[in-house]
Scaffold this active site. Structure first.
Site, PDB file in Angstrom:
ATOM      1  N   SER A 129       0.830  -1.215   0.000  1.00  0.00           N
ATOM      2  CA  SER A 129       0.000   0.000   0.000  1.00  0.00           C
ATOM      3  C   SER A 129       0.863   1.263   0.000  1.00  0.00           C
ATOM      4  O   SER A 129       0.465   2.282  -0.563  1.00  0.00           O
ATOM      5  CB  SER A 129      -0.989  -0.010   1.170  1.00  0.00           C
ATOM      6  N   MET A 164      11.112  -6.564   4.021  1.00  0.00           N
ATOM      7  CA  MET A 164      11.306  -7.235   5.313  1.00  0.00           C
ATOM      8  C   MET A 164      12.684  -7.857   5.506  1.00  0.00           C
ATOM      9  O   MET A 164      12.867  -8.678   6.390  1.00  0.00           O
ATOM     10  CB  MET A 164      10.213  -8.300   5.519  1.00  0.00           C
ATOM     11  N   ASN A 206      13.560   4.779   3.660  1.00  0.00           N
ATOM     12  CA  ASN A 206      12.685   3.768   4.252  1.00  0.00           C
ATOM     13  C   ASN A 206      11.518   4.476   4.936  1.00  0.00           C
ATOM     14  O   ASN A 206      11.629   5.638   5.328  1.00  0.00           O
ATOM     15  CB  ASN A 206      13.486   2.966   5.290  1.00  0.00           C
ATOM     16  N   HIS A 229       8.893   3.855   8.237  1.00  0.00           N
ATOM     17  CA  HIS A 229       8.772   3.017   9.432  1.00  0.00           C
ATOM     18  C   HIS A 229       7.542   3.445  10.240  1.00  0.00           C
ATOM     19  O   HIS A 229       7.329   4.644  10.453  1.00  0.00           O
ATOM     20  CB  HIS A 229      10.033   3.152  10.285  1.00  0.00           C
ATOM     21  N   ASP A 242      20.780   3.879   6.623  1.00  0.00           N
ATOM     22  CA  ASP A 242      22.199   3.641   6.871  1.00  0.00           C
ATOM     23  C   ASP A 242      22.389   2.180   7.284  1.00  0.00           C
ATOM     24  O   ASP A 242      21.476   1.373   7.126  1.00  0.00           O
ATOM     25  CB  ASP A 242      22.783   4.658   7.872  1.00  0.00           C
TER      26      ASP A 242
HETATM   27  C1  GRF Z   1       4.178  -0.209   6.571  1.00  0.00           C
HETATM   28  O1  GRF Z   1       3.574  -0.123   7.814  1.00  0.00           O
HETATM   29  C2  GRF Z   1       5.590   0.312   6.614  1.00  0.00           C
HETATM   30  O2  GRF Z   1       5.766   1.375   7.485  1.00  0.00           O
HETATM   31  C3  GRF Z   1       6.348  -0.878   7.088  1.00  0.00           C
HETATM   32  O3  GRF Z   1       5.745  -1.959   6.440  1.00  0.00           O
HETATM   33  C4  GRF Z   1       4.393  -1.649   6.137  1.00  0.00           C
HETATM   34  C5  GRF Z   1       4.215  -1.836   4.670  1.00  0.00           C
HETATM   35  O4  GRF Z   1       2.866  -1.808   4.291  1.00  0.00           O
HETATM   36  N1  GRF Z   1       7.760  -0.713   6.835  1.00  0.00           N
HETATM   37  P1  GRF Z   1       2.486  -2.019   2.774  1.00  0.00           P
HETATM   38  O5  GRF Z   1       3.012  -3.376   2.359  1.00  0.00           O
HETATM   39  O6  GRF Z   1       3.123  -0.925   1.975  1.00  0.00           O
HETATM   40  O7  GRF Z   1       0.995  -1.959   2.713  1.00  0.00           O
END
Ligand code: GRF
Length: 228
Positions: free
Chosen positions: A16, A97, A114, A116, A148
């Site tokens: 998303s 991931m 990134n 988060h 980093d």
């Molecule tokens: C999000 O909450 C992002 O902050 C984290 O992973 C999730 C990814 O969601 N790193 P999506 O796959 O983009 O829906």
């Protein structure tokens, strides 16, 4: 840098955040466009989204054979090759991931960001929303940052905060944070494509143009940090 950047998005899951970039480009909120989506999981919904939006989708699963370190390096070398081949200016981790190897981070430092789901430096790592709830945080939110060599650690671009209530579950909090992520990520790209974000040591100096809080709808109860 007004003409926009070629974005390469790395995503392992539903995508998303990726979609927020595709939509922002389609709506003209950013000049950059996603040219390739790379996933370590061939079944990731993010790859299907890419294809649905006529964006090149590349599955690069990690190698099965070899020692862990060698496998990780070989995997990241393939990712770097795909980014280079697609002439990516800015790589975006959007729910990717895996922890990147130092080689890849060094190669792309300053061109790799990134997103988060917590207010860094609190609650790095997986399940930032769950960690915030478990620790009884009264505010959480999301952060975009340059990557980093440490996890969820690099220079911060943008943050937005929202209240955590006693009724919140991981699901409700994640949902509210996600809606804000979909605002912060395109705005982060917008600042970078305009040359308005400069890394200075561990900080980012922003020289923002008109705030997106004035240009686009905001979400109730959300505090948008400097630069948004
Ligand atoms: C999000 O909450 C992002 O902050 C984290 O992973 C999730 C990814 O969601 N790193 P999506 O796959 O983009 O829906």
């Amino acid at each position: 840098m007004g003409k926009g950047l070629r974005l390469g998005v790395l995503a392992s899951g539903r995508g998303s955040d990726l979609q927020s970039l595709i939509d922002a480009a389609a709506e003209g909120r950013i000049a950059s466009r996603v040219v390739v989506v790379i996933s370590d999981d061939p079944g990731a919904k993010a790859l299907a989204r890419a294809r649905d939006n006529k964006v090149l989708a590349e599955a690069i699963p990690p190698p099965i054979e070899g020692a862990t370190d060698a496998r990780r390096r070989a995997h990241d070398a393939r990712i770097a090759e795909a980014l280079d081949r697609n002439r990516v200016d800015l790589a975006v981790l959007a729910g990717y991931m895996r922890i990147l190897t130092p080689d890849l981070v060094r190669k792309y430092y300053g061109r790799l960001i990134n997103i988060h789901p917590a207010l860094l430096p609190s609650f790095p790592g997986t399940h930032g929303q769950r960690q915030a709830l478990e620790r009884g945080a009264r505010l959480s939110g999301c952060t975009t940052h340059y990557v980093d060599e440490q996890v969820d650690h690099g220079p911060i671009l943008l943050q937005a905060a929202l209240p955590v209530t006693d009724q919140d579950t991981e699901e409700t909090l994640s949902k509210r944070i996600l809606a804000v992520e979909h605002q912060l990520l395109p705005r982060s790209v917008h600042l970078i494509e305009q040359g308005r974000a400069k890394i200075e040591g561990h900080r980012v100096r922003l020289d923002p143009d008109e705030s997106w809080t004035r240009k686009y709808p905001t979400l109730p109860g959300v505090l948008y940090g400097h630069g948004y």
